[in-house]
Design a protein around this motif. Structure first.
Motif, PDB file in Angstrom:
ATOM      1  N   VAL A 133       0.834  -1.204   0.000  1.00 55.21           N
ATOM      2  CA  VAL A 133       0.000   0.000   0.000  1.00 55.21           C
ATOM      3  C   VAL A 133       0.870   1.256   0.000  1.00 55.21           C
ATOM      4  O   VAL A 133       0.676   2.176  -0.807  1.00 55.21           O
ATOM      5  CB  VAL A 133      -0.946   0.009   1.218  1.00 55.21           C
ATOM      6  CG1 VAL A 133      -1.538   1.402   1.441  1.00 55.21           C
ATOM      7  CG2 VAL A 133      -2.057  -1.012   1.041  1.00 55.21           C
ATOM      8  N   LEU A 134       1.843   1.293   0.885  1.00 55.47           N
ATOM      9  CA  LEU A 134       2.686   2.483   1.013  1.00 55.47           C
ATOM     10  C   LEU A 134       3.490   2.730  -0.257  1.00 55.47           C
ATOM     11  O   LEU A 134       3.520   3.852  -0.791  1.00 55.47           O
ATOM     12  CB  LEU A 134       3.612   2.338   2.213  1.00 55.47           C
ATOM     13  CG  LEU A 134       2.937   2.221   3.587  1.00 55.47           C
ATOM     14  CD1 LEU A 134       3.978   2.020   4.677  1.00 55.47           C
ATOM     15  CD2 LEU A 134       2.091   3.446   3.883  1.00 55.47           C
ATOM     16  N   GLU A 135       4.140   1.683  -0.740  1.00 54.35           N
ATOM     17  CA  GLU A 135       4.976   1.850  -1.922  1.00 54.35           C
ATOM     18  C   GLU A 135       4.125   2.096  -3.174  1.00 54.35           C
ATOM     19  O   GLU A 135       4.520   2.866  -4.064  1.00 54.35           O
ATOM     20  CB  GLU A 135       5.850   0.615  -2.126  1.00 54.35           C
ATOM     21  CG  GLU A 135       6.852   0.364  -0.989  1.00 54.35           C
ATOM     22  CD  GLU A 135       7.968   1.396  -0.958  1.00 54.35           C
ATOM     23  OE1 GLU A 135       7.671   2.608  -0.791  1.00 54.35           O
ATOM     24  OE2 GLU A 135       9.128   0.992  -1.100  1.00 54.35           O
ATOM     25  N   GLY A 136       2.961   1.473  -3.245  1.00 53.37           N
ATOM     26  CA  GLY A 136       2.101   1.677  -4.395  1.00 53.37           C
ATOM     27  C   GLY A 136       1.643   3.125  -4.515  1.00 53.37           C
ATOM     28  O   GLY A 136       1.662   3.703  -5.614  1.00 53.37           O
ATOM     29  N   TYR A 137       1.260   3.720  -3.394  1.00 55.79           N
ATOM     30  CA  TYR A 137       0.804   5.113  -3.474  1.00 55.79           C
ATOM     31  C   TYR A 137       1.971   6.072  -3.692  1.00 55.79           C
ATOM     32  O   TYR A 137       1.827   7.089  -4.369  1.00 55.79           O
ATOM     33  CB  TYR A 137       0.032   5.499  -2.213  1.00 55.79           C
ATOM     34  CG  TYR A 137      -0.857   6.707  -2.455  1.00 55.79           C
ATOM     35  CD1 TYR A 137      -2.113   6.551  -3.000  1.00 55.79           C
ATOM     36  CD2 TYR A 137      -0.411   7.993  -2.182  1.00 55.79           C
ATOM     37  CE1 TYR A 137      -2.929   7.642  -3.266  1.00 55.79           C
ATOM     38  CE2 TYR A 137      -1.208   9.093  -2.445  1.00 55.79           C
ATOM     39  CZ  TYR A 137      -2.469   8.910  -2.983  1.00 55.79           C
ATOM     40  OH  TYR A 137      -3.266  10.001  -3.259  1.00 55.79           O
ATOM     41  N   ARG A 138       3.122   5.737  -3.139  1.00 54.64           N
ATOM     42  CA  ARG A 138       4.300   6.573  -3.396  1.00 54.64           C
ATOM     43  C   ARG A 138       4.672   6.551  -4.878  1.00 54.64           C
ATOM     44  O   ARG A 138       5.056   7.573  -5.459  1.00 54.64           O
ATOM     45  CB  ARG A 138       5.468   6.092  -2.538  1.00 54.64           C
ATOM     46  CG  ARG A 138       5.338   6.450  -1.065  1.00 54.64           C
ATOM     47  CD  ARG A 138       6.332   5.715  -0.229  1.00 54.64           C
ATOM     48  NE  ARG A 138       6.199   6.070   1.187  1.00 54.64           N
ATOM     49  CZ  ARG A 138       6.539   5.272   2.186  1.00 54.64           C
ATOM     50  NH1 ARG A 138       7.054   4.065   1.941  1.00 54.64           N
ATOM     51  NH2 ARG A 138       6.382   5.669   3.443  1.00 54.64           N
ATOM     52  N   ALA A 139       4.568   5.371  -5.483  1.00 55.78           N
ATOM     53  CA  ALA A 139       4.859   5.263  -6.913  1.00 55.78           C
ATOM     54  C   ALA A 139       3.868   6.095  -7.714  1.00 55.78           C
ATOM     55  O   ALA A 139       4.239   6.755  -8.700  1.00 55.78           O
ATOM     56  CB  ALA A 139       4.802   3.799  -7.349  1.00 55.78           C
ATOM     57  N   LEU A 140       2.608   6.085  -7.306  1.00 55.50           N
ATOM     58  CA  LEU A 140       1.595   6.880  -7.989  1.00 55.50           C
ATOM     59  C   LEU A 140       1.937   8.368  -7.909  1.00 55.50           C
ATOM     60  O   LEU A 140       1.905   9.088  -8.910  1.00 55.50           O
ATOM     61  CB  LEU A 140       0.234   6.593  -7.352  1.00 55.50           C
ATOM     62  CG  LEU A 140      -1.010   7.192  -8.006  1.00 55.50           C
ATOM     63  CD1 LEU A 140      -2.229   6.320  -7.704  1.00 55.50           C
ATOM     64  CD2 LEU A 140      -1.280   8.609  -7.511  1.00 55.50           C
ATOM     65  N   THR A 207      -3.104   1.754 -13.302  1.00 51.73           N
ATOM     66  CA  THR A 207      -4.097   2.378 -14.174  1.00 51.73           C
ATOM     67  C   THR A 207      -3.737   3.820 -14.496  1.00 51.73           C
ATOM     68  O   THR A 207      -3.783   4.249 -15.665  1.00 51.73           O
ATOM     69  CB  THR A 207      -5.487   2.323 -13.511  1.00 51.73           C
ATOM     70  OG1 THR A 207      -5.853   0.960 -13.300  1.00 51.73           O
ATOM     71  CG2 THR A 207      -6.539   3.002 -14.384  1.00 51.73           C
ATOM     72  N   ILE A 208      -3.354   4.583 -13.484  1.00 52.84           N
ATOM     73  CA  ILE A 208      -3.005   5.988 -13.685  1.00 52.84           C
ATOM     74  C   ILE A 208      -1.746   6.104 -14.546  1.00 52.84           C
ATOM     75  O   ILE A 208      -1.643   6.980 -15.425  1.00 52.84           O
ATOM     76  CB  ILE A 208      -2.798   6.695 -12.333  1.00 52.84           C
ATOM     77  CG1 ILE A 208      -4.113   6.751 -11.555  1.00 52.84           C
ATOM     78  CG2 ILE A 208      -2.228   8.096 -12.523  1.00 52.84           C
ATOM     79  CD1 ILE A 208      -5.215   7.523 -12.240  1.00 52.84           C
ATOM     80  N   ARG A 209      -0.813   5.193 -14.323  1.00 48.66           N
ATOM     81  CA  ARG A 209       0.438   5.235 -15.103  1.00 48.66           C
ATOM     82  C   ARG A 209       0.177   5.031 -16.589  1.00 48.66           C
ATOM     83  O   ARG A 209       0.857   5.628 -17.437  1.00 48.66           O
ATOM     84  CB  ARG A 209       1.398   4.169 -14.571  1.00 48.66           C
ATOM     85  CG  ARG A 209       2.695   4.040 -15.337  1.00 48.66           C
ATOM     86  CD  ARG A 209       3.759   3.291 -14.542  1.00 48.66           C
ATOM     87  NE  ARG A 209       3.227   2.237 -13.708  1.00 48.66           N
ATOM     88  CZ  ARG A 209       3.121   0.955 -14.070  1.00 48.66           C
ATOM     89  NH1 ARG A 209       3.459   0.577 -15.304  1.00 48.66           N
ATOM     90  NH2 ARG A 209       2.662   0.056 -13.214  1.00 48.66           N
ATOM     91  N   GLY A 210      -0.818   4.209 -16.934  1.00 43.23           N
ATOM     92  CA  GLY A 210      -1.076   3.931 -18.344  1.00 43.23           C
ATOM     93  C   GLY A 210      -2.193   4.763 -18.935  1.00 43.23           C
ATOM     94  O   GLY A 210      -2.494   4.615 -20.125  1.00 43.23           O
ATOM     95  N   ALA A 211      -2.819   5.633 -18.133  1.00 39.93           N
ATOM     96  CA  ALA A 211      -3.962   6.400 -18.637  1.00 39.93           C
ATOM     97  C   ALA A 211      -3.514   7.703 -19.283  1.00 39.93           C
ATOM     98  O   ALA A 211      -2.460   8.260 -18.953  1.00 39.93           O
ATOM     99  CB  ALA A 211      -4.934   6.689 -17.501  1.00 39.93           C
ATOM    100  N   ARG A 212      -4.327   8.173 -20.214  1.00 43.83           N
ATOM    101  CA  ARG A 212      -4.060   9.464 -20.861  1.00 43.83           C
ATOM    102  C   ARG A 212      -4.806  10.545 -20.071  1.00 43.83           C
ATOM    103  O   ARG A 212      -6.011  10.430 -19.823  1.00 43.83           O
ATOM    104  CB  ARG A 212      -4.541   9.437 -22.294  1.00 43.83           C
ATOM    105  CG  ARG A 212      -4.402  10.778 -23.012  1.00 43.83           C
ATOM    106  CD  ARG A 212      -4.803  10.658 -24.459  1.00 43.83           C
ATOM    107  NE  ARG A 212      -3.892   9.768 -25.186  1.00 43.83           N
ATOM    108  CZ  ARG A 212      -4.002   9.529 -26.494  1.00 43.83           C
ATOM    109  NH1 ARG A 212      -4.978  10.098 -27.201  1.00 43.83           N
ATOM    110  NH2 ARG A 212      -3.142   8.715 -27.092  1.00 43.83           N
TER     111      ARG A 212
END
Length: 223
Positions: A133-140, A207-212
């Protein structure tokens, strides 16, 4: 015999007022100080007199025992109330801590979005849900900064990042806010994430990483 006659003659020669003054002077000497009634003597005597009035048969009565029980309960309740007021209710403490949340990324965390996302996926594979959770949101958050979609403002909170990201990714608004709430709960409120929550945060990042991003005239960072 003669001594007794002399004492009677002396006593007869002293009138009552003079005798009282002589006695007061004698009792006022320092060696008599220990015999004076102190505040503690008066307090203790008053307390035991009060106990005796609880019932005619006094301290050994059932009524006295019930009275002591009531007093003990009142004291315990008062102590509990004082502790709750001093420390705050658990929900209130959690809310106050949530209002003082710090930034998503530490000042010395210079990793790229890709490396943080890989750390999140590794934690997910290992079953370390909270770390995922922590690392996933940091990556976002780092990914949004790298794309110049949401500036990586030092000290930005998870909720602030979700609000700003929702401007350019309106279709993911609900997922962004859910991920931000999960991040805050794990990092600041001591919650333990489960697998579902961890996968939701990691999937939102992917999802956000691949979205336009959507075209919008509204700035991601309010003026």
């Amino acid at each position: 015999m003669g001594s007794a006659t002399t004492r009677r003659a002396v006593m007869a020669a002293v009138d009552p007022d003079e005798a009282r003054r002589l006695l007061e002077r004698e009792l006022g000497r320092a060696e008599y100080d220990g015999a004076h009634v102190t505040w503690w003597d008066r307090l203790s005597r008053g307390f035991f007199e009060w106990l005796g009035t609880l019932r005619p048969d006094g301290i050994g009565s059932p009524a006295f025992g019930r009275t002591l029980l009531v007093i003990a309960i009142v004291v315990i309740v008062a102590v509990v109330v004082l502790v709750v007021v001093a420390r705050g209710l658990p929900r209130r403490r959690a809310r106050l801590r949530a209002e003082r949340l710090g930034g998503v990324l530490d000042d010395d965390d210079l990793r790229s979005a890709a490396s943080i996302a890989e750390a999140a996926r590794a934690a997910l594979r290992a079953g370390d849900w909270s770390t995922a959770v922590l690392e996933g949101y940091r990556a976002l958050a780092r990914g949004l900064g790298e794309r110049d979609l949401v500036p990586d403002v030092p000290g930005a909170t998870a909720r602030a990042i979700a609000v700003r990201a929702a401007v350019v990714f309106p279709a993911s608004e609900a997922a962004l806010h859910d991920a931000a709430s999960t991040f805050d709960a794990v990092r600041y409120l001591g919650a333990e994430a489960d697998e579902r929550a961890a996968r939701q945060v990691v999937e939102t990042e992917r999802t956000i990483r691949g979205a336009r991003p959507a075209r919008t005239a509204t700035p991601a960072v309010p003026a």
